[in-house]
Design a protein around this motif. Structure first.
Motif, mmCIF file in Angstrom:
data_model
loop_
_atom_site.group_PDB
_atom_site.id
_atom_site.type_symbol
_atom_site.label_atom_id
_atom_site.label_comp_id
_atom_site.label_asym_id
_atom_site.label_seq_id
_atom_site.Cartn_x
_atom_site.Cartn_y
_atom_site.Cartn_z
ATOM 1 N N SER A 1 0.752 -0.797 -0.018
ATOM 2 C CA SER A 1 -0.092 0.005 0.058
ATOM 3 C C SER A 1 0.717 1.278 -0.083
ATOM 4 C CB SER A 1 -1.140 -0.284 1.398
ATOM 5 O OG SER A 1 -1.460 1.042 1.635
ATOM 6 N N ALA A 2 1.323 1.968 0.956
ATOM 7 C CA ALA A 2 2.609 2.143 1.188
ATOM 8 C C ALA A 2 3.287 2.401 -0.012
ATOM 9 C CB ALA A 2 3.706 2.600 2.343
ATOM 10 N N ALA A 3 4.354 1.909 -0.686
ATOM 11 C CA ALA A 3 5.206 1.427 -2.067
ATOM 12 C C ALA A 3 4.432 1.728 -3.120
ATOM 13 C CB ALA A 3 5.375 -0.178 -2.326
ATOM 14 N N LEU A 4 3.154 1.437 -3.074
ATOM 15 C CA LEU A 4 2.571 2.134 -4.161
ATOM 16 C C LEU A 4 1.924 3.320 -4.638
ATOM 17 C CD1 LEU A 4 1.333 -1.655 -5.860
ATOM 18 C CD2 LEU A 4 3.683 -0.182 -6.595
ATOM 19 N N GLY A 5 1.879 3.558 -2.840
ATOM 20 C CA GLY A 5 0.703 4.794 -2.585
ATOM 21 C C GLY A 5 -1.030 4.756 -3.400
ATOM 22 N N VAL A 6 -1.401 3.548 -3.162
ATOM 23 C CA VAL A 6 -3.042 3.351 -2.282
ATOM 24 C C VAL A 6 -3.403 2.946 -1.831
ATOM 25 C CG1 VAL A 6 -2.607 2.928 -5.461
ATOM 26 C CG2 VAL A 6 -2.357 1.011 -3.559
ATOM 27 N N PRO A 7 -4.610 3.213 -1.026
ATOM 28 C CA PRO A 7 -5.589 2.261 0.206
ATOM 29 C C PRO A 7 -5.444 1.183 0.001
ATOM 30 C CG PRO A 7 -7.089 3.284 -1.745
ATOM 31 C CD PRO A 7 -5.478 3.822 -1.824
ATOM 32 N N ALA A 8 -5.231 0.288 0.640
ATOM 33 C CA ALA A 8 -5.515 -1.240 1.194
ATOM 34 C C ALA A 8 -6.412 -0.908 2.265
ATOM 35 C CB ALA A 8 -4.635 -1.640 1.791
ATOM 36 N N GLU A 9 -7.602 -2.113 1.375
ATOM 37 C CA GLU A 9 -8.654 -2.698 2.087
ATOM 38 C C GLU A 9 -8.818 -3.903 2.535
ATOM 39 O OE1 GLU A 9 -13.411 -1.246 1.375
ATOM 40 O OE2 GLU A 9 -12.370 0.246 0.605
ATOM 41 N N THR A 10 -9.269 -4.262 3.824
ATOM 42 C CA THR A 10 -10.222 -5.658 3.767
ATOM 43 C C THR A 10 -11.247 -5.722 2.947
ATOM 44 O OG1 THR A 10 -8.598 -5.887 5.850
ATOM 45 C CG2 THR A 10 -10.387 -7.358 5.477
ATOM 46 N N TYR A 11 -11.356 -6.965 2.363
ATOM 47 C CA TYR A 11 -12.765 -7.571 2.233
ATOM 48 C C TYR A 11 -13.557 -8.430 2.037
ATOM 49 C CZ TYR A 11 -15.281 -9.507 -2.566
ATOM 50 O OH TYR A 11 -16.619 -10.257 -2.869
ATOM 51 N N ALA A 12 -14.611 -7.369 3.168
ATOM 52 C CA ALA A 12 -15.125 -8.603 4.049
ATOM 53 C C ALA A 12 -15.877 -9.487 3.835
ATOM 54 C CB ALA A 12 -16.391 -6.569 4.454
ATOM 55 N N PRO A 13 -16.080 -10.062 2.619
ATOM 56 C CA PRO A 13 -16.560 -11.322 2.161
ATOM 57 C C PRO A 13 -15.786 -12.550 2.886
ATOM 58 C CG PRO A 13 -17.378 -9.928 0.767
ATOM 59 C CD PRO A 13 -16.451 -9.121 1.408
ATOM 60 N N GLU A 14 -14.788 -12.257 2.082
ATOM 61 C CA GLU A 14 -13.163 -13.384 2.193
ATOM 62 C C GLU A 14 -12.201 -11.919 3.086
ATOM 63 O OE1 GLU A 14 -13.578 -16.152 1.599
ATOM 64 O OE2 GLU A 14 -14.971 -16.318 0.514
ATOM 65 N N PRO A 15 -11.903 -12.077 4.172
ATOM 66 C CA PRO A 15 -10.886 -11.233 4.992
ATOM 67 C C PRO A 15 -9.353 -11.855 4.494
ATOM 68 C CG PRO A 15 -11.940 -12.448 6.435
ATOM 69 C CD PRO A 15 -12.847 -12.952 5.409
ATOM 70 N N GLN A 16 -9.083 -13.138 3.726
ATOM 71 C CA GLN A 16 -7.993 -12.619 3.722
ATOM 72 C C GLN A 16 -7.178 -11.676 2.979
ATOM 73 O OE1 GLN A 16 -10.850 -15.684 2.915
ATOM 74 N NE2 GLN A 16 -9.979 -16.386 1.744
ATOM 75 N N PHE A 17 -8.588 -11.495 2.272
ATOM 76 C CA PHE A 17 -7.891 -10.568 1.075
ATOM 77 C C PHE A 17 -7.648 -9.116 1.556
ATOM 78 C CE2 PHE A 17 -9.623 -14.495 -1.467
ATOM 79 C CZ PHE A 17 -9.080 -14.790 -1.912
ATOM 80 N N THR A 18 -6.617 -8.742 1.112
ATOM 81 C CA THR A 18 -6.585 -6.933 1.013
ATOM 82 C C THR A 18 -6.012 -6.448 -0.407
ATOM 83 O OG1 THR A 18 -6.015 -7.539 3.825
ATOM 84 C CG2 THR A 18 -5.336 -5.416 2.678
ATOM 85 N N ASP A 19 -7.392 -5.718 -0.334
ATOM 86 C CA ASP A 19 -7.210 -5.016 -1.949
ATOM 87 C C ASP A 19 -6.369 -3.590 -2.079
ATOM 88 O OD1 ASP A 19 -9.417 -6.599 -3.555
ATOM 89 O OD2 ASP A 19 -10.934 -5.336 -2.811
ATOM 90 N N LEU A 20 -5.925 -3.798 -2.872
ATOM 91 C CA LEU A 20 -4.982 -2.209 -2.904
ATOM 92 C C LEU A 20 -5.230 -1.430 -4.338
ATOM 93 C CD1 LEU A 20 -2.035 -4.248 -2.589
ATOM 94 C CD2 LEU A 20 -2.396 -3.441 -1.112
ATOM 95 N N HIS A 21 -6.199 -0.599 -3.758
ATOM 96 C CA HIS A 21 -6.945 -0.496 -5.044
ATOM 97 C C HIS A 21 -6.639 0.555 -5.277
ATOM 98 C CE1 HIS A 21 -11.108 -1.785 -3.057
ATOM 99 N NE2 HIS A 21 -10.075 -1.585 -2.142
ATOM 100 N N GLY A 22 -6.887 0.983 -7.301
ATOM 101 C CA GLY A 22 -5.830 1.560 -8.189
ATOM 102 C C GLY A 22 -4.466 1.286 -8.698
ATOM 103 N N ALA A 23 -3.732 0.207 -7.821
ATOM 104 C CA ALA A 23 -2.659 0.108 -8.035
ATOM 105 C C ALA A 23 -2.245 -0.178 -9.060
ATOM 106 C CB ALA A 23 -2.321 -0.856 -6.872
ATOM 107 N N LEU A 24 -3.360 -1.398 -10.543
ATOM 108 C CA LEU A 24 -3.283 -2.135 -11.341
ATOM 109 C C LEU A 24 -4.342 -1.130 -12.108
ATOM 110 C CD1 LEU A 24 -2.126 -5.680 -10.789
ATOM 111 C CD2 LEU A 24 0.103 -2.894 -11.500
ATOM 112 N N PRO A 25 -4.307 -0.033 -12.911
ATOM 113 C CA PRO A 25 -5.764 0.287 -13.657
ATOM 114 C C PRO A 25 -6.197 -1.243 -14.708
ATOM 115 C CG PRO A 25 -4.123 1.850 -14.237
ATOM 116 C CD PRO A 25 -3.279 0.737 -12.959
#
Length: 126
Positions: free
Chosen positions: A26-50
């Motif tokens: 998240s910090a390296a790519l300058g994007v927010p990190a958000e846990t995906y509620a239905p499957e908490p083992q996933f953390t989305d890095l929104h906008g990192a790869l358009p």
């Protein structure tokens, strides 16, 4: 005929290191990190790869990267990839986990993206 496209790149991190991995990427790519509620083992890095999803996945295995391929026909796409040399190694929910020649993992899953994105970007296979 069926359609498929690359949907996501997953950063697989050992479960006890996943939170730190998500914070790092998240910090390296300058994007927010958000846990995906239905499957908490996933953390989305929104906008990192358009155009693609980038997420950290907590796994009970070694660190690695893997691709997710979404499709409108999981069985047909799995069969296509197996015919190209992949081997099916597992199933998780509706997903098929394959190992490509060279040893890399990939997952085949039902369409997750918005219909207009899938329609515009998916390749059609016989």
């Amino acid at each position: 005929m069926h359609r498929s496209r690359v949907y996501a790149l997953l950063v697989d991190a050992p479960r006890d290191e996943a939170e730190g991995a998500a914070a790092f990427w998240s910090a390296a790519l300058g994007v927010p990190a958000e846990t995906y509620a239905p499957e908490p083992q996933f953390t989305d890095l929104h906008g990192a790869l358009p155009g693609l999803v980038l997420a950290v996945q907590a796994v009970d295995d070694a660190p690695r990267f893997h691709l997710d391929i979404e499709t409108d026909d999981v069985e047909a796409e799995t069969a296509r990839l197996v015919a190209l040399g992949a081997t099916q190694v597992n199933r998780w929910q509706e997903c098929r986990i394959l190992r490509a020649p060279g040893g890399h993992l990939l997952c085949v899953l039902p369409v997750e993206s918005a219909p207009e994105v899938f329609d515009a970007e998916a390749k059609t296979w016989p």
